[in-house]
Enzyme design. Sequence first.
Site, mmCIF file in Angstrom:
data_model
loop_
_atom_site.group_PDB
_atom_site.id
_atom_site.type_symbol
_atom_site.label_atom_id
_atom_site.label_comp_id
_atom_site.label_asym_id
_atom_site.label_seq_id
_atom_site.Cartn_x
_atom_site.Cartn_y
_atom_site.Cartn_z
ATOM 1 N N ALA B 95 0.825 -1.209 0.000
ATOM 2 C CA ALA B 95 0.000 0.000 0.000
ATOM 3 C C ALA B 95 0.858 1.257 0.000
ATOM 4 O O ALA B 95 0.414 2.326 -0.373
ATOM 5 C CB ALA B 95 -0.892 0.000 1.235
ATOM 6 N N LYS B 96 2.100 1.116 0.449
ATOM 7 C CA LYS B 96 3.052 2.237 0.509
ATOM 8 C C LYS B 96 2.425 3.480 1.132
ATOM 9 O O LYS B 96 2.575 4.584 0.634
ATOM 10 C CB LYS B 96 3.628 2.510 -0.881
ATOM 11 C CG LYS B 96 4.366 1.280 -1.459
ATOM 12 C CD LYS B 96 5.144 1.586 -2.714
ATOM 13 C CE LYS B 96 5.938 0.389 -3.213
ATOM 14 N NZ LYS B 96 5.124 -0.717 -3.744
ATOM 15 N N ARG B 97 1.743 3.273 2.245
ATOM 16 C CA ARG B 97 1.123 4.389 2.939
ATOM 17 C C ARG B 97 2.160 5.159 3.739
ATOM 18 O O ARG B 97 3.278 4.690 3.945
ATOM 19 C CB ARG B 97 0.023 3.886 3.880
ATOM 20 C CG ARG B 97 -1.117 3.160 3.182
ATOM 21 C CD ARG B 97 -1.856 4.061 2.215
ATOM 22 N NE ARG B 97 -3.104 3.463 1.736
ATOM 23 C CZ ARG B 97 -3.255 2.880 0.551
ATOM 24 N NH1 ARG B 97 -2.266 2.796 -0.302
ATOM 25 N NH2 ARG B 97 -4.445 2.383 0.198
#
EC number: 4.1.1.23
Lengths: 277, 277
Positions: B95-97
């Site tokens: 998700a690379k949040r």
Amino acid sequence: MNTEQLFENIKRKGSYLCVGLDTDIRKIPRYLLDATDPVFAFNKEIVDATADVAVAYKPNLAFYEMLGVQGWSSLEKTVNYIRYNHPDIFIIADAKRGDIGNTASMYARAFFDHLDFDAVTVAPYMGEDSVKPFLTYLDRWIVLLALTSNKGAFDFQFMEDKATGEKLFEKVLKTSSQWGTTENMMYVVGATKAEELAGIRQIIPNHFLLVPGVGAQGGSLSEVSKYGMNEQCGLLVNSSRAIIYASDGEDFAEKARENALKVAAEMKEILKLNKLI
Amino acid sequence: MNTEQLFENIKRKGSYLCVGLDTDIRKIPRYLLDATDPVFAFNKEIVDATADVAVAYKPNLAFYEMLGVQGWSSLEKTVNYIRYNHPDIFIIADAKRGDIGNTASMYARAFFDHLDFDAVTVAPYMGEDSVKPFLTYLDRWIVLLALTSNKGAFDFQFMEDKATGEKLFEKVLKTSSQWGTTENMMYVVGATKAEELAGIRQIIPNHFLLVPGVGAQGGSLSEVSKYGMNEQCGLLVNSSRAIIYASDGEDFAEKARENALKVAAEMKEILKLNKLI
């Protein structure tokens, strides 16, 4: 929406307020929980109560994703509601995405095709090919993280480049401003560091800046405007909690409007002072 | 899942393969488009065909968000399906949040409470308070971006610190490894730079690394393993397109299995060579 249209809206409304729709289902008035879609019901009332004094809305995706499918549905309804009922509003997906080219294209489709956002916030860590796919859409924008307003900003964003002496956030501004134009790129610049805005304006005099953190996070609107405003205003100043949670009773929308009006009144004075209206 | 359990699974299966479920509805076999939920139907078959030779699956969120509510539903079904039918699998939300503390907590809830992921990928740009809220969940992990495998990695990740000479990705490794432990933090390290893995292992000898880019992106499994493997394997090597799109016909799952088996066989040899099995 392009810069000219955005600036026209700012002048007409005398406001550069962005309302953050960080709608937490645990914080909205309890009576709304009986609605079919409580988050959308809340957003709808907030939007209708503030759309004449705000130029932008910014849902933070985390608050919707927390609710899964239901949350994503509330988000879609919110964006569509704003688009159809208040077509002069600039809508920002505060998603802070950032992934390699192929995947970035998917995110661009998610936010610009499937959902009808005008802009999406993007993180710079993965560089040019994580940003470029968003820039191929006419009149759509990315808002790139440069200097954030949280404590953790000091962990990496102020690291100085051995070769040039530039801080990381300055390098991000300088490098990335070559990837797009002032018509498809804005930057997130944290309001708790108003004095940095002067230096930032030397690097990117003409880009719009999205300034979070005025209100609950304690930034000063006059300071931010003093250092950050340019000839086309160049600022969207965000306020979330101070507006949307002004009351937790049935008067929540009314109180939200009161607080939005207060900020907008101050903005109008600043715009006049700068001879922009 | 903790490190010991993950390592046990790796030894038992003789594999440290992570299959990337980057399921693009435009690329799956056309006959699946008649299913009620084509993306889930595809994932289900891929998972059933490969779960005995893979230790992890990694859906990339962009591919699901692109489809809105329907995509989020496919994602939920996929995670639940893996959890109930293949409980020994480690599931990563790619998700690379990355957002400020309050918001990071929401993302943690989204991925660890609402969805039942074991891990989520997180971007480091916003620093400690954007990471910490994910670390309060027992046996759940973040996988922090350190060195990515794309061209844009060179834009900022190699910037050298004036004070210490460290590159940004090295500073990210060193600084962030103090925030959590080897039981709740892994790192994304790009496979196209296998030689860098030796230096990375000096900074974080014991953390698990998630290595993307072996397969379609061209990294070498033997190189990656040579420089990156530690006493508990310490590697999850991802392959997406080379496995899930091995065929676009009705034999897609069978062909996916064949390609997964090839990678896993190579992994088994490497694990033996390193006396881990």
